[in-house]
Design a protein around this motif. Structure first.
Motif, PDB file in Angstrom:
ATOM      1  N   ASP A   1      44.222  35.905  42.071  1.00 19.68           N
ATOM      2  CA  ASP A   1      43.976  34.874  43.088  1.00 19.68           C
ATOM      3  C   ASP A   1      43.985  33.478  42.470  1.00 19.68           C
ATOM      4  OD1 ASP A   1      43.785  36.846  45.020  1.00 19.68           O
ATOM      5  OD2 ASP A   1      41.584  36.876  45.001  1.00 19.68           O
ATOM      6  N   LYS A   2      43.346  33.329  41.319  1.00 18.00           N
ATOM      7  CA  LYS A   2      43.311  32.026  40.654  1.00 18.00           C
ATOM      8  C   LYS A   2      44.710  31.577  40.239  1.00 18.00           C
ATOM      9  CE  LYS A   2      38.621  31.910  38.804  1.00 18.00           C
ATOM     10  NZ  LYS A   2      37.811  31.770  37.584  1.00 18.00           N
ATOM     11  N   LEU A   3      45.496  32.498  39.690  1.00 16.49           N
ATOM     12  CA  LEU A   3      46.860  32.144  39.288  1.00 16.49           C
ATOM     13  C   LEU A   3      47.703  31.746  40.498  1.00 16.49           C
ATOM     14  CD1 LEU A   3      47.631  34.842  36.576  1.00 16.49           C
ATOM     15  CD2 LEU A   3      47.450  32.368  36.232  1.00 16.49           C
ATOM     16  N   ASP A   4      47.527  32.427  41.607  1.00 15.91           N
ATOM     17  CA  ASP A   4      48.261  32.096  42.825  1.00 15.91           C
ATOM     18  C   ASP A   4      47.932  30.674  43.273  1.00 15.91           C
ATOM     19  OD1 ASP A   4      50.149  33.014  44.729  1.00 15.91           O
ATOM     20  OD2 ASP A   4      48.552  33.290  46.194  1.00 15.91           O
ATOM     21  N   ARG A   5      46.654  30.313  43.264  1.00 20.80           N
ATOM     22  CA  ARG A   5      46.251  28.958  43.649  1.00 20.80           C
ATOM     23  C   ARG A   5      46.778  27.918  42.664  1.00 20.80           C
ATOM     24  NH1 ARG A   5      41.376  31.640  44.771  1.00 20.80           N
ATOM     25  NH2 ARG A   5      40.430  30.819  42.889  1.00 20.80           N
ATOM     26  N   LEU A   6      46.754  28.239  41.377  1.00 18.39           N
ATOM     27  CA  LEU A   6      47.272  27.306  40.367  1.00 18.39           C
ATOM     28  C   LEU A   6      48.764  27.036  40.562  1.00 18.39           C
ATOM     29  CD1 LEU A   6      45.539  28.404  37.047  1.00 18.39           C
ATOM     30  CD2 LEU A   6      45.324  26.205  38.191  1.00 18.39           C
ATOM     31  N   ILE A   7      49.510  28.068  40.870  1.00 18.60           N
ATOM     32  CA  ILE A   7      50.951  27.903  41.096  1.00 18.60           C
ATOM     33  C   ILE A   7      51.197  27.023  42.316  1.00 18.60           C
ATOM     34  CG2 ILE A   7      53.040  29.102  41.841  1.00 18.60           C
ATOM     35  CD1 ILE A   7      52.287  31.376  39.998  1.00 18.60           C
TER      36      ILE A   7
END
Length: 105
Positions: A79-85
């Motif tokens: 989830d965090k990586l998705d938001r960062l992207i």
């Protein structure tokens, strides 16, 4: 998408490796280019810890997450990586957008 998963003081089982790949596959929908992800799984008593470095065009994004079990930590990490992207892509698009100057005077 190339996903490299390794453990720090734990053994990464095939089930964990498969779970990481399944959860991070959705990140590929944001870019047409091939992405490279390095995921580190480990224990930080009393919680489980997952860290990832994601190489996207022009930048390397980093995220980490803790959970009560490894699967929860991997879910949070994805989830965090998705938001960062998404944040990275918005910055890229805003940077190239033309400026609008209003003549309110």
């Amino acid at each position: 998408m190339r996903i490299e998963t390794y453990g720090q003081q734990i053994e990464v089982t095939p089930a964990l490796r498969e779970y990481v790949e399944e959860k991070l596959q959705r990140l590929g929908r944001h870019f047409e280019q091939s992405l490279e992800v390095r995921v580190q799984l480990g224990l930080r008593k009393p919680s489980h810890h997952a860290t990832a470095d994601l190489v996207v065009p022009g930048k390397t994004l980093h995220a980490d997450a803790d959970g009560e079990n490894m699967y929860a930590a991997i879910d949070l990490l994805a989830d965090k990586l998705d938001r960062l992207i998404l944040k990275h892509k918005e910055k890229q698009q805003d940077h190239h957008a033309p400026r609008v100057v209003s003549d309110a005077l």
